[in-house]
Structures are given as C-alpha cells and as structure tokens.
Design an enzyme around this catalytic site. Sequence first.
Site, PDB file in Angstrom:
ATOM      1  N   CYS A   1      -3.834 -34.790 -18.928  1.00  0.00           N
ATOM      2  CA  CYS A   1      -3.447 -33.595 -19.683  1.00  0.00           C
ATOM      3  C   CYS A   1      -3.066 -34.009 -21.099  1.00  0.00           C
ATOM      4  CB  CYS A   1      -2.271 -32.822 -19.091  1.00  0.00           C
ATOM      5  SG  CYS A   1      -2.449 -32.420 -17.364  1.00  0.00           S
TER       6      CYS A   1
ATOM      7  N   ARG B   1      -8.427 -35.767 -22.600  1.00  0.00           N
ATOM      8  CA  ARG B   1      -7.424 -36.069 -21.587  1.00  0.00           C
ATOM      9  C   ARG B   1      -7.501 -35.121 -20.381  1.00  0.00           C
ATOM     10  NH1 ARG B   1      -3.560 -39.338 -23.545  1.00  0.00           N
ATOM     11  NH2 ARG B   1      -2.204 -38.716 -21.841  1.00  0.00           N
TER      12      ARG B   1
ATOM     13  N   TRP C   1      -5.653 -31.347 -16.820  1.00  0.00           N
ATOM     14  CA  TRP C   1      -6.478 -31.997 -15.814  1.00  0.00           C
ATOM     15  C   TRP C   1      -5.706 -31.831 -14.514  1.00  0.00           C
ATOM     16  CZ3 TRP C   1      -6.109 -36.051 -12.288  1.00  0.00           C
ATOM     17  CH2 TRP C   1      -7.324 -36.525 -11.766  1.00  0.00           C
TER      18      TRP C   1
ATOM     19  N   ASN D   1       2.713 -33.308 -18.571  1.00  0.00           N
ATOM     20  CA  ASN D   1       1.632 -34.247 -18.287  1.00  0.00           C
ATOM     21  C   ASN D   1       2.196 -35.290 -17.335  1.00  0.00           C
ATOM     22  OD1 ASN D   1      -0.385 -36.201 -18.368  1.00  0.00           O
ATOM     23  ND2 ASN D   1       0.317 -37.046 -20.302  1.00  0.00           N
ATOM     24  N   GLY D   2       1.610 -35.419 -16.159  1.00  0.00           N
ATOM     25  CA  GLY D   2       2.122 -36.392 -15.186  1.00  0.00           C
ATOM     26  C   GLY D   2       2.228 -35.761 -13.814  1.00  0.00           C
TER      27      GLY D   2
ATOM     28  N   GLU E   1     -21.576 -51.419 -14.528  1.00  0.00           N
ATOM     29  CA  GLU E   1     -21.200 -50.537 -15.636  1.00  0.00           C
ATOM     30  C   GLU E   1     -22.308 -49.512 -15.911  1.00  0.00           C
ATOM     31  OE1 GLU E   1     -18.664 -49.700 -17.054  1.00  0.00           O
ATOM     32  OE2 GLU E   1     -19.217 -48.871 -18.976  1.00  0.00           O
TER      33      GLU E   1
ATOM     34  N   LYS F   1     -21.829 -45.457 -15.696  1.00  0.00           N
ATOM     35  CA  LYS F   1     -22.135 -44.558 -16.823  1.00  0.00           C
ATOM     36  C   LYS F   1     -23.070 -43.447 -16.374  1.00  0.00           C
ATOM     37  CE  LYS F   1     -19.698 -45.271 -19.078  1.00  0.00           C
ATOM     38  NZ  LYS F   1     -18.741 -46.337 -19.116  1.00  0.00           N
TER      39      LYS F   1
ATOM     40  N   GLU G   1     -21.255 -40.879 -14.232  1.00  0.00           N
ATOM     41  CA  GLU G   1     -20.289 -40.080 -14.994  1.00  0.00           C
ATOM     42  C   GLU G   1     -20.956 -38.981 -15.810  1.00  0.00           C
ATOM     43  OE1 GLU G   1     -18.470 -43.564 -17.028  1.00  0.00           O
ATOM     44  OE2 GLU G   1     -16.638 -42.459 -16.693  1.00  0.00           O
TER      45      GLU G   1
ATOM     46  N   HIS H   1     -29.787 -57.384   1.334  1.00  0.00           N
ATOM     47  CA  HIS H   1     -28.896 -57.283   2.495  1.00  0.00           C
ATOM     48  C   HIS H   1     -28.515 -55.837   2.809  1.00  0.00           C
ATOM     49  CE1 HIS H   1     -28.554 -61.626   2.605  1.00  0.00           C
ATOM     50  NE2 HIS H   1     -28.355 -61.595   1.288  1.00  0.00           N
TER      51      HIS H   1
ATOM     52  N   LYS I   1     -10.108 -38.798 -19.809  1.00  0.00           N
ATOM     53  CA  LYS I   1     -10.205 -40.123 -20.413  1.00  0.00           C
ATOM     54  C   LYS I   1      -9.012 -40.988 -20.074  1.00  0.00           C
ATOM     55  CE  LYS I   1     -11.985 -42.636 -24.005  1.00  0.00           C
ATOM     56  NZ  LYS I   1     -13.041 -43.183 -23.162  1.00  0.00           N
TER      57      LYS I   1
HETATM   58  C1  F6R Z   1     -15.526 -45.038 -17.513  1.00  0.00           C
HETATM   59  C2  F6R Z   1     -14.164 -44.781 -17.903  1.00  0.00           C
HETATM   60  C3  F6R Z   1     -13.073 -45.061 -16.929  1.00  0.00           C
HETATM   61  C4  F6R Z   1     -12.017 -45.944 -17.600  1.00  0.00           C
HETATM   62  C5  F6R Z   1     -10.827 -46.142 -16.675  1.00  0.00           C
HETATM   63  C6  F6R Z   1      -9.793 -47.074 -17.281  1.00  0.00           C
HETATM   64  O1  F6R Z   1     -16.421 -44.648 -18.502  1.00  0.00           O
HETATM   65  O2  F6R Z   1     -13.902 -44.357 -18.999  1.00  0.00           O
HETATM   66  O3  F6R Z   1     -13.567 -45.671 -15.786  1.00  0.00           O
HETATM   67  O4  F6R Z   1     -12.601 -47.159 -17.943  1.00  0.00           O
HETATM   68  O5  F6R Z   1     -10.228 -44.906 -16.414  1.00  0.00           O
HETATM   69  O6  F6R Z   1      -9.282 -46.577 -18.469  1.00  0.00           O
HETATM   70  P1  F6R Z   1      -8.526 -47.482 -19.492  1.00  0.00           P
HETATM   71  O7  F6R Z   1      -9.459 -48.508 -19.997  1.00  0.00           O
HETATM   72  O8  F6R Z   1      -8.076 -46.537 -20.560  1.00  0.00           O
HETATM   73  O9  F6R Z   1      -7.375 -48.109 -18.767  1.00  0.00           O
END
Ligand code: F6R
Length: 611
Positions: free
Chosen positions: A2, A27, A73, A99-100, A484, A488, A491, A507, A606
């Site tokens: 949030c 957020r 969120w 937020n939390g 990774e 991506k 997501e 396997h 994020k």
């Molecule tokens: C993937 C992504 C998330 C963050 C994860 C950790 O694209 O953005 O998987 O990498 O939430 O976030 P940070 O790096 O901010 O601790």
Amino acid sequence: MCGIVGYIGSREAYPIIITGLKRQEYRGYDSTGVALINHGLKVFKKKGKVAELEESLLGKNLSASIGIGHTRWATHGEPSDRNAHPHQSASGKLAMIHNGIIENYNQLKQELLNKGYKFNSDTDTEVLLNFIEEIQKNNQCGLEEALRIALKRVTGAYVILLLDEDNPDTIIAARKGSPLVIGIGKDEHFLGSDATPMLEYTKEVVYVNDYEIAIVKADELILKNLGNERQTPYITKLDMELAAIEKSGYEHFMLKEIFEQPGTIYDCLRGRLDATAGTITMSGVQNNIETLKNADRIIIVACGTSWHAGLIAEYIIEELCRIPVEVEYASEFRYRNPIIKKGDVIIAISQSGETADTLVAIEKAKEQGAIIFGIVNVVGSSIARASHAGAYTHAGPEIGVASTKAFTAQLAVLTMIALKVAKEKGSISPERYAKLLFELEDIPEKAEALLKNVEELKIIAEKYKGSADALYLGRGYNFPVALEGALKLKEVSYIHAEGYPAAEMKHGPIALVDEKLPVIFIATKDDYHSKIVSNVQEIKARKGKVIAIISDGDETITAMADDVFTVPPADEIVAPMLSVIPLQLLSYYIGVAKGCDVDKPRNLAKSVTVE
Ligand code: F6R
C-alpha cells in the site's frame, strides 16, 4: 504494501495527494481513497486504480489544505469500495489509512464487538482505528495519547496516518516495520511511503523510525517514541530528481527501466571500479574487509528477483573467494530457526529495502550476532538502515513492478564485492582479477549494443504470445538467469513458466515438451556450452520450439534453434547482466501483445511489506 500520502500546509492538498498516489501505485493498486478536512471530514474511496477515483471525483469540491490518501494492496478483505482506505471511526470523526498488517486484529476486534461496535469493512485497519477511538473515549485523552496506548497492544507492522475532524491542523502518523518519509517544506509537510510524492516541493526529508509517532502540523514536526519522549528528527537531503520517476517518452516504466540498464550499470560501477588502475573502491566492503574475507560462510537472504541475484552471487563468490555461500528465501530463513555461527556474514539483497520477510530475517540474524551487509537500491530504506554495512546499487527509482534494472545493478555490486574480497584474500590470480575488471567495465557498452537490436524480440513475442506455458533452461551462471526469465514472463504476461537447470530437465520437465512448448535456452558461451548444445538437441528431438539466447557468432545453436537472439560475448561471470536483458524484453513484448498492464501486473505490488 500500500502507498500512503499526506499533506498539510497552505496549498491544495487533493492534487498533491492524487499525484503522490499515482507515483506510489507500484506499491498496490486495487483500491484508492482520500480524506480531506474542510469544514468537516470528507472521505472518498473506491475500488480500482487512482485514475478511477480521480475521474469519479471530477466536479466535486475537494478544496482542503490537509488530507491523506491511500492506494491499496489487499491483505484483509477483498478489493472493494467498503474495504478501501481511509476508514472512518464509529463516531465518524477520525479517518485513518494504514500500510501493513495488524496481526492481533482478531483479538482486538472481538473486544470491540463485545462492546457493541459494528464494522463496515473486513479490514484490520478499521479495527485498529476503532480501538484507538475506544481508548480515547475511555481514558478521556487526546488522540496522540490514545494512539500511543493502542500501539502498545498492537502486534504486526504498520504505518498509519490519522486525521481528526476536531483537530483540523494536525496529521498524526506512526510507524513500525513499514516505511514513512516526511518532507519538510516552508510551513508545510508532506508524508509518503517513499519520497516520490514530495520531490517537486522539497529535498529535505525525515525517515521516521520504528516505534515513533509524528505529530505533523503545517509549521511544526514533532517526533516522539512510544514512551512519549521527544526524538530529534534527522533531516536527510534527497538525491533524486523528478525526471527519474517519469516515463520520459517510453510507453511503460518497465520498458524505460530495461533501456536504462547501460546507464544504471554504469552508475553502479562509476567511482568504484577502475579497471586500468586495477582497483575497486567500496568503503562498505573496505571497512569490513577482515570480516568478509575471513567469513566462514556467507548466507544470502532475499526474495524474488533479488533472490535470483543472490543465486548468481553464490556461484561468483564461491568461485572467486572460495567462501561457502548459502542462498535463502528470506521468508523461509526467518521461520526455520537457522544455525548462525560467529564468523557468518549475512548479505541481504533488496531493491526496495522494505521487503518485510528480508527485513525480519536480518533482524533475527542480528540478534544471533551475525554481521549484516545490505545490498539495497532505495537509499535510507529500512533494510539499508538495519544493516551494519553495505553498498547501494544506485539504479535510481524502479517503478515498474517487475524488477529489471535493479537486478543487473545488484549483479554489478555483487561482482565487485566478490572481486574485491577475492583480491584481498588472494583467492584469485592477478591475471583473472585484471581481466574480470575489464570485463565488468565493458558491460554498459555491451548492454547498449544489444539494446540497439531488439526488433527481433518483438517478432519472437508475437510468435509465442499465445503459449500457455514456457520452459526456461540454463546451466551454471545462466541457471539463475533462466529462473529470472521465467519469473518475468509469469509476472507480466500471466503465462505459466518455469526455470530449470538445463540438465535437470531430463529428470521430469522434459515430459512437458511437445510441438507447442516454447523452451527458452540461455546458452551464451561458457564452460558448459557443449553440454547445453546437447540439451537443445534433446528438446528438438521431441519437437519442442527452441528460442535461444546465444553469444554473437554461435553458429552451432543458430543452426538448431527456431529463434535466436544474440548478445555480445562476455566472461561467464559477468554474462548474466547481458543475457537477462533479452528475457526481460521478451516478457515485456509478450505482456504488451497480450494487452496486460505490464507496469502493474494483477495481484502484485512492488514493495512487499507484509510477511
Ligand atoms: C520480481 C519482483 C519481486 C521482487 C521481490 C523482492 O520482478 O519484483 O520478486 O524482486 O518482491 O523485492 P525487493 O528486492 O524489493 O526486496
């Protein structure tokens, strides 16, 4: 998660709050709301993104010089109008955003239900707000005092902002575990989950600490701890410009951030790496060099993309420094009573510096005597402040929810750390050290070169956008790159994807291969190249579609693959910073082709500040 925004001063609060919320939508973005005081408290809130609330309020009188706003969120209660913040107390006089997560909200709610309270939402926030009002009523005390008493009963994480209709010249805020920044203007104050809402108004900010309450008036900021003792606000100068948080002509932040990588990797290396002089200057590493080089073990804790950077670092540090490395999901590490011994170093990697699982993991490790080294992008963030030492990644604000430029900057920092420790330890030959410094220095230029040539990726994206699944395979340093790439794609395009070590594929995952399955190989030239050529053949023999990321000039895989994208050759230790870029772009183009909101994918946020 949030985003929260607040303003008090002589300007119109509403436009500042709405603009600030839009900047903080990374957020969370499932519902939005604002509360303003002007001849009474007014609350407007709605399911949906900030722009939807804004549109619904067109033509309304929103004039006020004090207000708070929230972009959500969901944690407790589905995204809906009634669960959107701000919430109002039973009397209707208080409004609060949060937020939390209040972990003991059920217990508090029961106490309030027993007293006859009724709730209009399913949120923990409304419970806390009424709990505060109930204390105010019972103790005949002011809001600040009631908040202090309430917070002593609360377990969990919070940043809250409170408005009181009877005190229209004050915003009261409190923080534990979630971020709160207060911008200091002339006779005005700005509040935010980060500094983006205040960038054009002030460069002076205070990062509020855990267990602090802020009493914010237009011309005064008072910080107190929960013991009611005044704390001195520590003013920090912001080093961020407005342009850094704008799209600058790109269609999406994600695309802008992918294309920024030559510059962000360069910024990360700048002033630190001097290949000609053979030096790496990093004070955080230098000041702790004895601890780092004598570490019995390094434990890397992180989540998501940052965890993938940690996996690559495991390979690099073990290879160059000969120190055993373990890479842990922060969320698992913190709950499983890990064995931490004297001489262990914890490296915490985080773009936001606010990820709750990572933060709590390092707090726990600290309690057991570990040294915490933070690798963080957001300056002044909680993880940066909780670390004993560290290095910033200097990638600039990352707004696209899917992490891109932060990842390559993390790799650049981790590689420099490994090289510096290896040199001090004597575990690397002078020749290899010198070569890798030049290899690293060349990365921004090579990234720039590969980004000139991305049209092909759009064509590949068109071809595979209808796929239901995808498999990403790589070996050695390219295995975490495969993870990774898969993350991506999931997501931003909602296509199911998995990353695997290429050899492990036989396997199990090979059972998935048919003529419809795209298999993306990260197959740049390295020590295992001939092995990965065999893996490509195995997929082709089963009619899978092969898309390969290869080094320039690799004729062998070009002849076998359905589609290839070439990247400039580089030493395998630094190659992931290049090979990941086409994977980021491929996901981006597929997401766009499918009409997905790539900057704000569904259900994500994020900054994951809930555990
Ligand atoms: C993937 C992504 C998330 C963050 C994860 C950790 O694209 O953005 O998987 O990498 O939430 O976030 P940070 O790096 O901010 O601790």
